[in-house]
Each structure stands twice: as C-alpha cells, then as structure tokens.
Design an enzyme around this catalytic site. Structure first.
Site, mmCIF file in Angstrom:
data_model
loop_
_atom_site.group_PDB
_atom_site.id
_atom_site.type_symbol
_atom_site.label_atom_id
_atom_site.label_comp_id
_atom_site.label_asym_id
_atom_site.label_seq_id
_atom_site.Cartn_x
_atom_site.Cartn_y
_atom_site.Cartn_z
ATOM 1 N N ARG A 172 0.827 -1.221 0.000
ATOM 2 C CA ARG A 172 0.000 0.000 0.000
ATOM 3 C C ARG A 172 0.854 1.260 0.000
ATOM 4 N NH1 ARG A 172 -5.236 0.239 1.750
ATOM 5 N NH2 ARG A 172 -4.877 2.104 2.980
ATOM 6 N N ARG A 176 9.654 6.444 -2.920
ATOM 7 C CA ARG A 176 9.904 7.434 -3.970
ATOM 8 C C ARG A 176 11.339 7.943 -3.944
ATOM 9 N NH1 ARG A 176 4.922 10.390 -2.431
ATOM 10 N NH2 ARG A 176 3.224 9.233 -3.367
ATOM 11 N N ARG A 248 -8.701 -5.850 13.987
ATOM 12 C CA ARG A 248 -8.081 -4.919 14.923
ATOM 13 C C ARG A 248 -9.092 -3.815 15.193
ATOM 14 N NH1 ARG A 248 -4.058 -6.673 17.674
ATOM 15 N NH2 ARG A 248 -2.954 -4.678 17.757
ATOM 16 N N ARG A 278 -0.047 6.530 16.412
ATOM 17 C CA ARG A 278 0.045 7.868 15.839
ATOM 18 C C ARG A 278 -0.765 8.859 16.661
ATOM 19 N NH1 ARG A 278 -3.265 6.763 10.126
ATOM 20 N NH2 ARG A 278 -5.090 5.826 11.061
ATOM 21 N N GLU A 299 -3.721 7.343 19.128
ATOM 22 C CA GLU A 299 -4.409 6.175 18.561
ATOM 23 C C GLU A 299 -3.710 4.878 18.975
ATOM 24 O OE1 GLU A 299 -5.519 6.842 14.466
ATOM 25 O OE2 GLU A 299 -5.240 4.720 14.010
ATOM 26 N N TYR A 347 -10.184 -5.007 3.577
ATOM 27 C CA TYR A 347 -9.806 -3.616 3.789
ATOM 28 C C TYR A 347 -10.197 -2.846 2.525
ATOM 29 C CZ TYR A 347 -7.230 0.452 5.220
ATOM 30 O OH TYR A 347 -6.914 1.717 5.623
ATOM 31 N N ASP A 349 -10.586 1.148 0.844
ATOM 32 C CA ASP A 349 -10.532 2.607 0.926
ATOM 33 C C ASP A 349 -11.923 3.152 0.591
ATOM 34 O OD1 ASP A 349 -7.861 2.824 1.653
ATOM 35 O OD2 ASP A 349 -7.175 2.756 -0.430
HETATM 36 N N1 UDP Z 1 3.177 1.316 8.117
HETATM 37 C C1 UDP Z 1 4.333 1.347 8.854
HETATM 38 N N2 UDP Z 1 4.786 2.544 9.304
HETATM 39 C C2 UDP Z 1 4.142 3.699 9.083
HETATM 40 C C3 UDP Z 1 2.949 3.676 8.325
HETATM 41 C C4 UDP Z 1 2.495 2.456 7.859
HETATM 42 O O1 UDP Z 1 4.944 0.324 9.112
HETATM 43 O O2 UDP Z 1 4.598 4.744 9.559
HETATM 44 C C5 UDP Z 1 2.687 0.004 7.647
HETATM 45 C C6 UDP Z 1 1.617 -0.564 8.585
HETATM 46 O O3 UDP Z 1 1.777 -1.965 8.665
HETATM 47 C C7 UDP Z 1 0.325 -0.217 7.879
HETATM 48 C C8 UDP Z 1 0.736 -0.354 6.416
HETATM 49 O O4 UDP Z 1 2.089 0.122 6.380
HETATM 50 O O5 UDP Z 1 -0.724 -1.086 8.227
HETATM 51 C C9 UDP Z 1 -0.123 0.416 5.453
HETATM 52 O O6 UDP Z 1 -0.073 1.791 5.789
HETATM 53 P P1 UDP Z 1 -1.306 2.738 5.579
HETATM 54 O O7 UDP Z 1 -0.912 4.115 5.834
HETATM 55 O O8 UDP Z 1 -1.959 2.386 4.292
HETATM 56 O O9 UDP Z 1 -2.201 2.277 6.809
HETATM 57 P P2 UDP Z 1 -3.756 2.343 7.023
HETATM 58 O O10 UDP Z 1 -4.339 3.365 6.101
HETATM 59 O O11 UDP Z 1 -4.161 0.960 6.715
HETATM 60 O O12 UDP Z 1 -3.876 2.698 8.469
#
Ligand code: UDP
Length: 374
Positions: A172, A176, A248, A278, A299, A347, A349
């Site tokens: 996901r 870059r 979760r 976060r 969170e 999951y 979006d």
């Molecule tokens: N992830 C991570 N560190 C970060 C952000 C994301 O390891 O700082 C990993 C984490 O396992 C997460 C996945 O990347 O579930 C996908 O990130 P995304 O931001 O898409 O998370 P979501 O939108 O599912 O909360």
C-alpha cells in the site's frame, strides 16, 4: 416498486440506498450506532468546534473519476494533500519513504539515481519471492529503513511481528526517489468542507429513504422486504455460528493543547516502546478554518473483542478459511447482498467502497425484476 432494507448507514449503505431510491424503490436504512457515516463519521468537538475524524483520519483519494464526481455532487471538497510525518528514535522524518527520508536517515545528499542505487545495494536480493511483510520490506528497502519506520509501527498496528503478516500490506505504501511527500499517488484528493457526515446525510436525503439509528437488525426478525443489502460483519449476520473473524480495533485518547501541538495532521510513532501508533491533530485537516486551541487523538490498536468496533480485517489464514465458509452460507441467501468492508471482510478505501456500491446497485437494479421475494 420494491421495498429494500439496507443495514448500515456507512458509505456502502448510503450509496446503495440512494441509487435504489433514485430508481424508484423504497428504502429503509438501519444502523446500530447513534450516527450515520460509519467509520468516516466526523463531528465538531464540543470544546473547540474543530471538525474531528471520530474514528481516525480519513482523507479521500481516488483515481476513479466517476467516484470523484459522485462525492463532489454531495459535498464541497477542499483540496487537501496528506503529508504524514513519523517519529523514530527521537527524530522526525517524512513519509512515505522518499528522497528526503533517505537523505535524512543516512545523513546523505543523494540525487534520485544515486539514492536508487544506494537503496538497491541495501535491499536483500536473496529474497526473490517475498511472502511476508518483513521479507517484502527487506527486499524493497533493506534493514535500516525497515527497522526505523516499519517494524515497530507494524507490530503495534497489527499485534504481531511483520514476519507473520502478508507482503500485501506494505504494497500500500510507495517508495519514492523524489521529494514528493504526498502520502497518496491518486489523481484526486480532498476532504469535504463540512465533514463526511454532512456528505453522507446529503446522500441519504431522499423522500424514499427512511433512516433508523440505534437499530440493531436481527436476521430472523426481518419481514416485509424484497431485498436486503447488508454492510455489517458477515459473521454477525450468521450469529457467529462458525466462529468469529478477527479484526483490529482502535482506541482514541483525546487531549487538548493551546496553539499548535505537532504542526501536522498525522504524526506516526514508529518505536515499539511508544504504545500508540500515531497522534492526529484534527484542525490540520481543515486548514481553511482558524482555531486557536487544538484537539488531538492518540491512537492505540488492539485485538477486537465482542462489543468493540471492528476496524481492520486481520485476514490471517484461519480468517480466510472461516470467510470461505461464511461466503458459502452467504451464497444461499438469495435475498441478501453482502457489501462493504465488513460485509465482505476486506480492507477497503473509501473510493473503492463507493465504486463497489455503485456497481452493486446497478447490477441489482438491472436484475431487480427477477429477484426472489424474502
Ligand atoms: N506502516 C508502517 N509505518 C508507518 C505507516 C504504515 O509500518 O509509519 C505500515 C503498517 O503496517 C500499515 C501499512 O504500512 O498497516 C499500510 O499503511 P497505511 O498508511 O496504508 O495504513 P492504514 O491506512 O491501513 O492505516
């Protein structure tokens, strides 16, 4: 003319209800919660007046022009680009991993091609077919970046080591070799000016749609509908007879600050020792508004138990087997369509949810005449 019941007033339920109502059907939308909009619900904080993303950050992003036009018909979208920061080992970096992140972490001044070669040299090339999140990360970015940004966060987010998680989760996130720190790559991105709940309220605002909140729908008590669109958890529909799918859930700890607490909407915390994943500072999601004070959410992610709100489908191998069994039961329910994140245990979006709801309602309307009556 048909009478349909839509279970769940989130994006799936609202879009389907509207499509059907526009086509002349009569729709009742029932939701067990006290509000519409499901997990994208937004509400103004009573103390500060700031629009809060009650169930965590939701930034609308899509490449689907029809879906973008659809949401813009029901809300004024403000331009918003998600720029996430992360704190690891006492320093702050930009996400997704980009040229700035790489140069900061390694104290370098690499240009794009140099950084590409630098990271390629760190990547574990012995992993040819990555199976787990950890293998995927080691193959893509090498150990330093994996351990700095992904290992601890992912462990907290999913409640297990990344070696036990599928590689797809990491896919996901982009990597870059430029200074582009936009978290998303999609063409359209924004946040509704008056929040998501106002948008969903407008979708549901139709003379042939009746909304019932605080209403728990039980499968054996439903009578008098030609068809049911169910966006609740698929295992709950069947009374958990085969067992529970795992999710979760998230907990939010609210706190206030005078002024600006962190200077951005989302600050991730990558260290395992920090119990939360976060902190969201909600006023930064609405930079067009002025607020002196600030409301923030810490969170926390944990396993979802009975009575908790399900957020992320865990999709472990046991869940996949169970889902398969529930899907077989669902296939026999000819008068019920299972929709959305919880109804299909995936999951999704927000834009995918709307796309599927549009497609689903169109398909049903095409065949509506032939559907059996419940
Ligand atoms: N992830 C991570 N560190 C970060 C952000 C994301 O390891 O700082 C990993 C984490 O396992 C997460 C996945 O990347 O579930 C996908 O990130 P995304 O931001 O898409 O998370 P979501 O939108 O599912 O909360």
């Amino acid at each position: 003319m048909k009478k349909c019941l839509v279970v769940g007033a989130g994006l799936s339920g609202a879009v389907i209800a509207r499509q059907l109502a526009d086509a002349g059907q009569f729709i009742t939308v029932a939701d067990s919660r006290a509000h519409i909009a499901g997990n994208c619900h937004t509400a103004r904080d009573a103390d500060t007046g700031i629009m809060v993303h009650t169930y965590g950050p939701h930034i609308f992003h899509t490449d689907d022009r029809e879906v973008w036009n659809y949401v813009n018909a029901f809300a004024t979208f403000m331009p918003y680009q998600n720029r996430v920061k992360t704190t690891t080992r006492g320093a702050v970096y930009a996400l997704p991993v980009n040229l700035h992140t790489i140069n900061q972490l390694f104290n370098t001044a690499l240009r794009p091609d140099e950084a590409r070669a630098f990271i390629a040299a760190k990547a574990d090339i012995t992993i040819t077919d990555p199976q787990s999140f950890e293998e995927q990360a080691l193959q893509m970015v090498g150990r330093e970046i994996y351990e700095a940004f992904f290992k601890g966060y992912t462990n907290k987010q999913w409640g297990c080591p990344p070696s036990a998680l599928p590689a797809a989760i990491l896919k996901r996130l982009p990597l870059r070799f430029s200074y582009d720190d936009n978290y998303f790559c999609q063409q359209f991105q924004g946040i509704p000016k008056d929040g998501y709940t106002a948008m969903v309220a407008r979708i549901l605002d139709h003379p042939r749609i009746a909304v019932r909140l605080n209403t728990h729908v039980r499968r054996d008590e439903i009578k008098g509908y030609d068809h049911i669109f169910y966006s609740g958890p698929i295992d709950a529909w069947f009374g958990y007879t085969l067992g529970r799918l795992t999710y979760r859930t998230l907990e939010f700890e609210r706190f206030y600050h005078d002024g600006d607490y962190q200077g951005c909407a989302v600050m991730n915390y990558a260290d395992l020792e920090i119990p939360y994943t976060r902190i969201t500072e909600h006023k930064h999601f609405a930079p067009w508004e002025q607020h002196a004070r600030s409301v923030l959410y810490r969170e926390f992610s944990r396993a979802c138990g009975p009575g908790d709100i399900p957020f992320y489908p865990t999709r472990q191998s046991r869940d996949k087997d169970l889902l398969h069994s529930y899907a077989a039961l669902a296939a026999q329910e000819t008068h019920v369509t299972f929709i959305g994140r919880l109804g299909t245990y995936r999951y999704l979006d927000m834009d995918q949810t709307i796309r599927e709801a549009l497609d689903c309602s169109r398909a049903w309307l095409k065949g509506a005449g032939q559907r059996p009556t419940a």
